[in-house]
Enzyme design. Structure first.
Site, short mmCIF file in Angstrom:
data_model
loop_
_atom_site.label_atom_id
_atom_site.label_comp_id
_atom_site.label_asym_id
_atom_site.label_seq_id
_atom_site.Cartn_x
_atom_site.Cartn_y
_atom_site.Cartn_z
N HIS A 28 22.35 35.38 60.30
CA HIS A 28 22.61 33.98 60.28
C HIS A 28 22.76 33.42 61.58
O HIS A 28 24.02 33.98 62.19
CB HIS A 28 23.60 33.61 59.14
N TYR B 141 29.10 24.75 53.86
CA TYR B 141 30.37 24.34 53.33
C TYR B 141 30.49 22.89 53.15
O TYR B 141 30.28 21.94 54.03
CB TYR B 141 31.15 24.72 54.60
N PRO C 125 39.97 32.66 51.85
CA PRO C 125 38.65 33.00 52.40
C PRO C 125 37.68 32.02 53.11
O PRO C 125 36.70 32.38 53.53
CB PRO C 125 37.84 33.15 51.17
N LYS D 269 37.03 35.70 56.84
CA LYS D 269 37.51 36.70 57.82
C LYS D 269 38.27 38.17 57.16
O LYS D 269 38.64 39.03 57.98
CB LYS D 269 38.81 35.86 58.53
C1 FAD Z 1 38.88 38.63 44.30
C2 FAD Z 1 38.78 38.70 46.12
C3 FAD Z 1 37.74 37.91 46.50
C4 FAD Z 1 37.59 37.95 47.74
N1 FAD Z 1 36.71 37.03 48.22
C5 FAD Z 1 36.33 36.90 49.80
C6 FAD Z 1 35.50 36.26 50.09
O1 FAD Z 1 34.69 35.71 49.51
N2 FAD Z 1 35.40 36.21 51.66
C7 FAD Z 1 36.17 36.89 52.43
O2 FAD Z 1 36.11 37.01 53.82
N3 FAD Z 1 37.07 37.56 51.88
C8 FAD Z 1 37.40 37.87 50.57
N4 FAD Z 1 38.27 38.52 50.07
C9 FAD Z 1 39.18 39.38 51.04
C10 FAD Z 1 38.46 40.67 51.28
O3 FAD Z 1 37.79 41.01 50.27
C11 FAD Z 1 39.65 41.39 51.98
O4 FAD Z 1 40.32 40.86 52.80
C12 FAD Z 1 39.09 43.07 51.88
O5 FAD Z 1 38.77 43.64 50.89
C13 FAD Z 1 40.22 43.93 52.60
O6 FAD Z 1 39.86 45.07 52.73
P1 FAD Z 1 41.03 46.18 52.60
O7 FAD Z 1 40.31 47.63 52.69
O8 FAD Z 1 42.25 45.90 53.50
O9 FAD Z 1 41.65 46.02 51.15
P2 FAD Z 1 41.19 46.24 49.43
O10 FAD Z 1 39.54 46.00 49.68
O11 FAD Z 1 41.91 45.38 48.66
O12 FAD Z 1 41.38 47.82 49.21
C14 FAD Z 1 42.52 48.29 49.05
C15 FAD Z 1 41.99 49.53 48.25
O13 FAD Z 1 43.30 50.04 47.89
C16 FAD Z 1 43.47 50.62 46.49
N5 FAD Z 1 44.69 50.63 45.84
C17 FAD Z 1 45.49 49.82 45.44
N6 FAD Z 1 46.63 50.42 45.12
C18 FAD Z 1 46.71 51.57 45.17
C19 FAD Z 1 47.49 52.62 44.73
N7 FAD Z 1 48.64 52.44 44.22
N8 FAD Z 1 47.05 53.88 45.17
C20 FAD Z 1 45.78 54.16 45.51
N9 FAD Z 1 44.87 53.22 45.88
C21 FAD Z 1 44.97 51.83 45.98
C22 FAD Z 1 42.51 49.54 45.85
O14 FAD Z 1 41.85 49.80 44.43
C23 FAD Z 1 41.51 49.07 46.84
O15 FAD Z 1 40.41 49.94 46.67
C24 FAD Z 1 38.39 38.44 48.69
C25 FAD Z 1 39.52 39.14 48.08
C26 FAD Z 1 39.71 39.20 46.78
C27 FAD Z 1 40.77 39.89 46.15
#
Ligand code: FAD
Length: 389
Positions: free
Chosen positions: A72, A200, A292, A296
């Site tokens: 995009h 947006y 969101p 980011k």
């Molecule tokens: C419902 C939702 C919608 C979102 N929508 C958007 C969006 O539209 N746009 C945007 O930019 N961002 C969005 N976000 C934010 C974005 O998805 C996150 O910033 C991103 O997933 C961060 O990645 P991460 O790997 O740090 O964390 P996560 O993706 O949360 O990964 C963490 C992992 O750790 C695992 N975990 C947790 N506890 C334990 C444990 N006790 N033992 C072992 N593993 C564990 C979880 O299952 C998960 O797989 C959204 C977040 C959520 C929750």
């Protein structure tokens, strides 16, 4: 069981870190609470900054993204009944990639499985321990059996609700938080996106966002109450409200299609400082949450682990710990700028229950400024495509 880096969590942060470490010759074990099917179908973010695209390509997991992702070059801002385009590429020379987070996760899981390195799903009772000594370890249960994973370092990539951040003494953490008085009701719908670029919308009934995951699947959001029950939102009400806020008829051909997934996401800004505690490093949502609106969350997770992988490589390759020592400060400097941008986009586009007429006029004046001044548009565009590492 022993490894160099124990990674808790197989979201974008944990899986990408595992892949970047593998490419640098560093062993890791990834521990994930959910099943492979669950994490590969968890619908969340979908906008990748140009830098995230480069990092995924450098990590060797970008081939499908480059084939199937949608590049995009601009985005739309809708307010006062009109749509204005922000030309990201003309303003910054950069673009963003639309590619679902669950697709990034699928590509990373496939890469991990191909290396044959350990990735344990459905583990229970994960406990990071002794990370303030030089013999850290992670206890967990897998298939009913208690396990001990000894390691040099622990990477807490376990999201906002994971066990790593909460295992740090509260006296050693400084938490910053803002909870917003609204949430996003998001749907994934089997219908071609009504616009080629994201829209947006700042509407008097509340914010709305038109986005997409592919040429046949739309991702649409509506600002709603933080405690909104999905029962109050039958499909017809969602489509009707989207049409009101995004425009319909001659303005926009929003076609109704089957809703594949529906959910309410609360909105918060959150930072935990510092991101290193002895031999435990926090990355991604474990350390920070952004609303969101700025798209980011996944991008910050990607840049955190890129810096962490580089720092660990310097330790193992050169015997130097300077990058590990600087990890938290280096990440936080960028994270706070991204926090500011995500907060600013949120304040610009949403309705607040205590909005005064003054606030409303100020919001519309700011949107008018951004869409009529190159400098105003450039600031939004520079942040949206991603600030440099
Ligand atoms: C419902 C939702 C919608 C979102 N929508 C958007 C969006 O539209 N746009 C945007 O930019 N961002 C969005 N976000 C934010 C974005 O998805 C996150 O910033 C991103 O997933 C961060 O990645 P991460 O790997 O740090 O964390 P996560 O993706 O949360 O990964 C963490 C992992 O750790 C695992 N975990 C947790 N506890 C334990 C444990 N006790 N033992 C072992 N593993 C564990 C979880 O299952 C998960 O797989 C959204 C977040 C959520 C929750």
């Amino acid at each position: 069981m022993r490894t160099q880096v124990a990674i808790v969590g197989a979201g974008p942060a944990g899986l990408l870190l595992a892949q970047l470490l593998h490419l640098r010759g560093i062993d890791s074990v990834v521990l994930e609470a959910k099943s492979r099917h669950y994490i590969e179908h968890r619908v969340r973010a979908g906008v990748l900054e140009h830098q995230s695209v480069d990092i995924l390509n450098e990590a060797g997991v970008g081939a499908r993204m480059m084939r199937e992702g949608l590049l995009h070059h601009g985005l739309m801002l809708r307010f006062s009944g009109q749509v204005h385009r922000i030309d990201l590429t003309a303003l910054t020379g950069r673009a963003v990639m639309i590619y679902g987070q669950q697709e990034v996760v699928k590509d990373l899981v496939a890469a991990r499985v191909a290396t044959g390195s350990p990735l344990h799903f459905e583990v229970e009772d994960v406990q990071p321990q002794e990370f303030d000594t030089d013999r850290p370890r992670v206890l967990f249960r897998s298939g009913g059996t208690q396990q001990v994973l000894e390691c040099d370092y622990i990477a807490g990539c376990d999201g906002f609700h994971g066990p790593c951040r909460v295992s740090i003494s509260p006296t050693e953490l400084k938490l910053f938080e803002r909870v917003y008085p609204f949430a996003w009701l998001g749907i994934l719908a089997e219908t071609p996106p009504a616009s080629e670029e994201l829209i947006y919308a700042n509407h008097e009934r509340g914010f709305a966002l038109l986005s997409m995951r592919s040429p046949t699947v739309s991702r649409l959001y509506l600002q709603c109450a933080p405690d909104e029950s999905l029962e109050n939102w039958p499909d017809e009400r969602i489509w009707s409200e989207l049409q009101t806020r995004l425009g319909s008829g001659r303005d926009l051909d929003l076609r109704i299609g089957p809703i594949l997934q529906k959910g309410v996401t609360p909105m918060r800004s959150f930072v935990a400082e510092p991101m290193r505690h002895g031999r435990l490093f926090l990355a991604g949502d474990a350390a920070h949450i952004v609303p969101p609106t700025g798209a980011k969350g996944m991008n910050l997770a990607i840049t955190d682990v890129y810096l962490l992988a580089e720092a660990l490589a310097r330790h193992y390759r050169d015997g130097q710990d300077d990058r590990l020592n600087e990890y938290s400060a280096t990440c936080l400097r960028r994270i706070w700028k991204v926090q500011r941008f995500s907060w600013w986009m949120t304040m610009l586009l949403h309705r607040f229950s205590d909005d005064s007429e003054f606030d409303r006029r100020r919001q519309l004046a700011e949107l008018d400024y951004i869409t009529s001044s190159r400098v105003g548009a450039q600031s939004l565009a520079e942040n949206y495509v991603g600030l440099p590492l």
